[in-house]
Design an enzyme around this catalytic site. Structure first.
Site, PDB file in Angstrom:
ATOM      1  CE  LYS A   1      -0.134   3.127   4.760  1.00  0.00           C
ATOM      2  NZ  LYS A   1      -0.056   3.286   5.969  1.00  0.00           N
TER       3      LYS A   1
ATOM      4  CG  ASN B   1      -1.536   1.109   1.317  1.00  0.00           C
ATOM      5  OD1 ASN B   1      -1.793   1.930   0.436  1.00  0.00           O
ATOM      6  ND2 ASN B   1      -2.230   1.465   2.619  1.00  0.00           N
TER       7      ASN B   1
ATOM      8  CD  GLU C   1      -2.664   5.543   6.560  1.00  0.00           C
ATOM      9  OE1 GLU C   1      -2.623   5.805   5.415  1.00  0.00           O
ATOM     10  OE2 GLU C   1      -1.757   4.957   7.202  1.00  0.00           O
TER      11      GLU C   1
ATOM     12  CG  HIS D   1      -5.855   2.109   5.002  1.00  0.00           C
ATOM     13  ND1 HIS D   1      -5.294   3.002   5.943  1.00  0.00           N
ATOM     14  CD2 HIS D   1      -4.693   1.063   5.008  1.00  0.00           C
ATOM     15  CE1 HIS D   1      -3.865   2.773   6.390  1.00  0.00           C
ATOM     16  NE2 HIS D   1      -3.534   1.458   5.629  1.00  0.00           N
TER      17      HIS D   1
ATOM     18  CD  GLU E   1      -3.249  -2.529   6.963  1.00  0.00           C
ATOM     19  OE1 GLU E   1      -2.300  -2.695   6.597  1.00  0.00           O
ATOM     20  OE2 GLU E   1      -4.001  -1.248   6.940  1.00  0.00           O
TER      21      GLU E   1
ATOM     22  N   GLY F   1       2.820   2.410  10.488  1.00  0.00           N
ATOM     23  CA  GLY F   1       3.591   3.570  10.565  1.00  0.00           C
ATOM     24  C   GLY F   1       4.341   4.034  11.651  1.00  0.00           C
TER      25      GLY F   1
ATOM     26  CB  SER G   1       5.318  -1.696  11.542  1.00  0.00           C
ATOM     27  OG  SER G   1       5.050  -0.475  11.659  1.00  0.00           O
TER      28      SER G   1
HETATM   29  P1  13P Z   1       3.316   0.175   7.396  1.00  0.00           P
HETATM   30  O1  13P Z   1       3.356  -0.913   7.049  1.00  0.00           O
HETATM   31  O2  13P Z   1       3.871   1.758   6.928  1.00  0.00           O
HETATM   32  O3  13P Z   1       3.183   0.480   8.868  1.00  0.00           O
HETATM   33  O4  13P Z   1       1.937   0.690   6.944  1.00  0.00           O
HETATM   34  C1  13P Z   1       0.529  -0.437   6.973  1.00  0.00           C
HETATM   35  C2  13P Z   1      -0.393   0.101   6.446  1.00  0.00           C
HETATM   36  O5  13P Z   1      -1.194   0.824   6.863  1.00  0.00           O
HETATM   37  C3  13P Z   1      -0.649  -0.939   4.956  1.00  0.00           C
HETATM   38  O6  13P Z   1      -1.849  -0.622   4.661  1.00  0.00           O
END
Ligand code: 13P
Length: 258
Positions: free
Chosen positions: A15, A13, A101, A99, A171, A177, A217
């Site tokens: 982003k 992903n 976010e 997601h 997740e 992150g 992560s």
């Molecule tokens: P990270 O791997 O950067 O923690 O992000 C995970 C994520 O949100 C994947 O959709």
């Protein structure tokens, strides 16, 4: 992971990262590192603007180019949005839905997630449905109830037959992150719980066919341990999917004995 019943999927992903030129450079790099004879499904979800560029850059490889969100309506006055058919028309197969976010910053709700899952299935897209608890929710001890609510509402109106075309990503928000990964036991417990739920809502056969990914992560160092857990069928990877060598290492870690 259990290749007998379900697919292993390693999905990135990206982003809001990478311009079109950076996407081309990434593809050139990753092409050199793609493991030979890998059976895992490889997916890179990225800003929709760069899909065509990425498809060209990955042509001839097994990399599927996906996107990070879409609207549930087929068309209309929704400035800035993407309709499902715009994606399938470009040959896109995977779309991330719900997601954290999107839930946090863009008003994505369990109801809109459900409508998007419905729209994805009706259009022939494979939704990667994200669920996960916040740190506060984990500390309050409501993780399994929260996951159950998110999964059940996302799948409202989805038949056992359709479930085969759904991917779920667990997740935990506190692990996204932050560099703080769930332990393989915590991740396994959540993914196992989600599968038990699917068994109850559908049946054992439908539940064992669903790929459940872990995200938060996941990186080149911890992927092998997480992917070795029986109910973790792959990863949804943010930061580490932006670095070709790291993503390639995670792909290699997903290789299973036949
Ligand atoms: P990270 O791997 O950067 O923690 O992000 C995970 C994520 O949100 C994947 O959709």
């Amino acid at each position: 992971m259990n290749r007998h019943y379900r697919k292993t999927i390693i999905a990135g992903n990206w982003k809001m990262n990478k311009t079109a030129s950076e996407t081309v450079a990434f593809a050139a790099e990753l092409r050199k590192l793609l493991p030979e004879g890998l059976k895992s499904e490889i997916v890179l979800c990225m800003p929709a603007l760069n899909v065509t560029t990425a498809q060209k850059a990955f042509k001839g490889t097994k990399v599927n180019v996906g996107v990070e969100t879409m609207h549930y309506q087929a068309k209309g006055a929704f400035t800035g949005e993407l309709a499902p058919a715009m994606l399938t028309d470009l040959g896109v197969k995977y779309v991330i839905i719900g997601h954290s976010e999107r839930r946090q910053y863009y008003n994505e709700t369990d109801q809109s997630v459900n409508r998007k899952v419905r729209a994805a299935l009706d259009t022939g897209l494979i939704p990667i449905v994200c669920v996960g608890e916040s740190l506060a929710q984990r500390e309050m001890g409501v993780t399994s109830e929260l996951l159950a609510y998110q999964v059940m509402s996302a799948l409202s109106g989805v038949s056992a037959r359709e479930l085969r075309r759904v991917v779920i990503a667990y997740e935990p928000i506190w692990a996204i992150g932050t560099g703080k990964t769930a332990t393989s036991e915590q991740a396994q417990e959540a993914c196992e719980g989600i599968r038990a739920l699917l068994r109850k809502k559908y049946d054992a056969r439908a539940a064992r066919a669903v790929s459940i990914l872990y995200g938060g992560s996941m990186n080149a160092k911890n992927a092998a341990e997480l992917l070795a857990m029986p109910d973790i069928d792959g990863g949804l990877i943010g930061g580490a999917s932006l670095i070709p060598a790291d993503f390639a290492t995670i792909l290699e870690a997903s290789r299973q004995e036949a």
